[in-house]
Design a protein around this motif. Sequence first.
Motif, PDB file in Angstrom:
ATOM      1  N   THR A 283      24.681  30.155  38.158  1.00  0.00           N
ATOM      2  CA  THR A 283      25.495  31.110  37.408  1.00  0.00           C
ATOM      3  C   THR A 283      26.592  31.683  38.299  1.00  0.00           C
ATOM      4  OG1 THR A 283      23.648  31.662  35.961  1.00  0.00           O
ATOM      5  CG2 THR A 283      25.434  33.269  36.089  1.00  0.00           C
ATOM      6  N   SER A 284      26.278  31.922  39.556  1.00  0.00           N
ATOM      7  CA  SER A 284      27.261  32.432  40.500  1.00  0.00           C
ATOM      8  C   SER A 284      28.421  31.454  40.654  1.00  0.00           C
ATOM      9  CB  SER A 284      26.600  32.686  41.851  1.00  0.00           C
ATOM     10  OG  SER A 284      27.549  33.150  42.778  1.00  0.00           O
ATOM     11  N   GLU A 285      28.124  30.171  40.749  1.00  0.00           N
ATOM     12  CA  GLU A 285      29.173  29.158  40.859  1.00  0.00           C
ATOM     13  C   GLU A 285      30.027  29.101  39.605  1.00  0.00           C
ATOM     14  OE1 GLU A 285      27.513  25.367  41.940  1.00  0.00           O
ATOM     15  OE2 GLU A 285      26.412  26.243  43.622  1.00  0.00           O
ATOM     16  N   ARG A 286      29.379  29.161  38.438  1.00  0.00           N
ATOM     17  CA  ARG A 286      30.118  29.155  37.171  1.00  0.00           C
ATOM     18  C   ARG A 286      31.010  30.383  37.064  1.00  0.00           C
ATOM     19  NH1 ARG A 286      25.786  29.203  32.958  1.00  0.00           N
ATOM     20  NH2 ARG A 286      27.533  29.394  31.549  1.00  0.00           N
ATOM     21  N   LEU A 287      30.483  31.529  37.488  1.00  0.00           N
ATOM     22  CA  LEU A 287      31.256  32.768  37.448  1.00  0.00           C
ATOM     23  C   LEU A 287      32.463  32.678  38.369  1.00  0.00           C
ATOM     24  CD1 LEU A 287      31.632  35.687  36.520  1.00  0.00           C
ATOM     25  CD2 LEU A 287      30.047  36.373  38.333  1.00  0.00           C
ATOM     26  N   GLU A 288      32.278  32.132  39.548  1.00  0.00           N
ATOM     27  CA  GLU A 288      33.377  31.975  40.505  1.00  0.00           C
ATOM     28  C   GLU A 288      34.484  31.096  39.916  1.00  0.00           C
ATOM     29  OE1 GLU A 288      35.577  32.634  43.787  1.00  0.00           O
ATOM     30  OE2 GLU A 288      33.606  33.530  43.427  1.00  0.00           O
ATOM     31  N   ILE A 289      34.112  29.992  39.316  1.00  0.00           N
ATOM     32  CA  ILE A 289      35.081  29.085  38.695  1.00  0.00           C
ATOM     33  C   ILE A 289      35.823  29.784  37.560  1.00  0.00           C
ATOM     34  CG2 ILE A 289      35.312  26.975  37.308  1.00  0.00           C
ATOM     35  CD1 ILE A 289      32.928  25.868  39.033  1.00  0.00           C
TER      36      ILE A 289
ATOM     37  N   ALA B 288      39.859  30.746  37.505  1.00  0.00           N
ATOM     38  CA  ALA B 288      40.698  30.169  36.446  1.00  0.00           C
ATOM     39  C   ALA B 288      41.406  31.240  35.630  1.00  0.00           C
ATOM     40  CB  ALA B 288      39.849  29.295  35.529  1.00  0.00           C
ATOM     41  N   ASN B 289      40.800  32.430  35.564  1.00  0.00           N
ATOM     42  CA  ASN B 289      41.364  33.492  34.732  1.00  0.00           C
ATOM     43  C   ASN B 289      41.978  34.634  35.532  1.00  0.00           C
ATOM     44  OD1 ASN B 289      40.677  32.806  31.772  1.00  0.00           O
ATOM     45  ND2 ASN B 289      38.845  32.277  32.937  1.00  0.00           N
ATOM     46  N   GLY B 290      42.052  34.472  36.837  1.00  0.00           N
ATOM     47  CA  GLY B 290      42.738  35.448  37.672  1.00  0.00           C
ATOM     48  C   GLY B 290      42.090  36.813  37.728  1.00  0.00           C
ATOM     49  N   ILE B 291      40.764  36.857  37.690  1.00  0.00           N
ATOM     50  CA  ILE B 291      40.063  38.129  37.820  1.00  0.00           C
ATOM     51  C   ILE B 291      39.077  38.038  38.983  1.00  0.00           C
ATOM     52  CG2 ILE B 291      40.283  38.789  35.392  1.00  0.00           C
ATOM     53  CD1 ILE B 291      37.394  37.923  34.963  1.00  0.00           C
ATOM     54  N   LEU B 292      38.701  39.191  39.495  1.00  0.00           N
ATOM     55  CA  LEU B 292      37.706  39.237  40.549  1.00  0.00           C
ATOM     56  C   LEU B 292      36.309  39.211  39.941  1.00  0.00           C
ATOM     57  CD1 LEU B 292      39.296  42.034  42.771  1.00  0.00           C
ATOM     58  CD2 LEU B 292      39.413  39.557  43.113  1.00  0.00           C
ATOM     59  N   ARG B 293      35.368  38.662  40.698  1.00  0.00           N
ATOM     60  CA  ARG B 293      33.978  38.617  40.220  1.00  0.00           C
ATOM     61  C   ARG B 293      33.482  40.016  39.869  1.00  0.00           C
ATOM     62  NH1 ARG B 293      30.338  34.322  42.437  1.00  0.00           N
ATOM     63  NH2 ARG B 293      28.916  36.050  42.709  1.00  0.00           N
ATOM     64  N   LYS B 294      33.833  41.001  40.693  1.00  0.00           N
ATOM     65  CA  LYS B 294      33.348  42.356  40.456  1.00  0.00           C
ATOM     66  C   LYS B 294      33.955  42.970  39.188  1.00  0.00           C
ATOM     67  CE  LYS B 294      36.546  44.694  43.602  1.00  0.00           C
ATOM     68  NZ  LYS B 294      36.618  45.516  44.801  1.00  0.00           N
ATOM     69  N   GLU B 295      35.079  42.436  38.714  1.00  0.00           N
ATOM     70  CA  GLU B 295      35.704  42.934  37.485  1.00  0.00           C
ATOM     71  C   GLU B 295      35.064  42.330  36.236  1.00  0.00           C
ATOM     72  OE1 GLU B 295      40.349  43.566  38.601  1.00  0.00           O
ATOM     73  OE2 GLU B 295      39.653  41.492  38.437  1.00  0.00           O
ATOM     74  N   PHE B 296      34.434  41.174  36.391  1.00  0.00           N
ATOM     75  CA  PHE B 296      33.945  40.422  35.238  1.00  0.00           C
ATOM     76  C   PHE B 296      32.983  41.225  34.365  1.00  0.00           C
ATOM     77  CE2 PHE B 296      30.846  37.774  33.092  1.00  0.00           C
ATOM     78  CZ  PHE B 296      31.666  36.953  32.349  1.00  0.00           C
TER      79      PHE B 296
END
Length: 75
Positions: free
Chosen positions: A24-30, A34-42
Motif C-alpha cells: 500500500t505504501s508503494e501504491r500511495l507513493e506512485i 502522479a498527482n503532485g501531492i505529498l504522502r502526508k497530505e493524502f
Amino acid sequence: MTDKVTIQPKSKPEKTTISISGETSERLEIYCRANGILRKEFVSLALEYFERTGFDLKSNAFDYSPLEKIIGELN
C-alpha cells in the motif's frame, strides 16, 4: 445519506502514525507522485473529500472496471 455524528478525539496530538502495508505504501507513493501531492497530505485530502461528498466507503464500494471496459468498447 446518514446524519453526521460529531466525534471529538480525546486530545489532538501534533502528529501520529498510521501503519500500512509495504504494498500500500508503494501504491500511495506512485499515486502521490502522479498527482503532485505529498504522502502526508493524502489522508487529509481524502478525508475532506469523503466528508464533503458524503461518500460511504462501506456501502458505496463498487467495482466499476467491468462497466468501464464496456464503455471503452462502445466508444
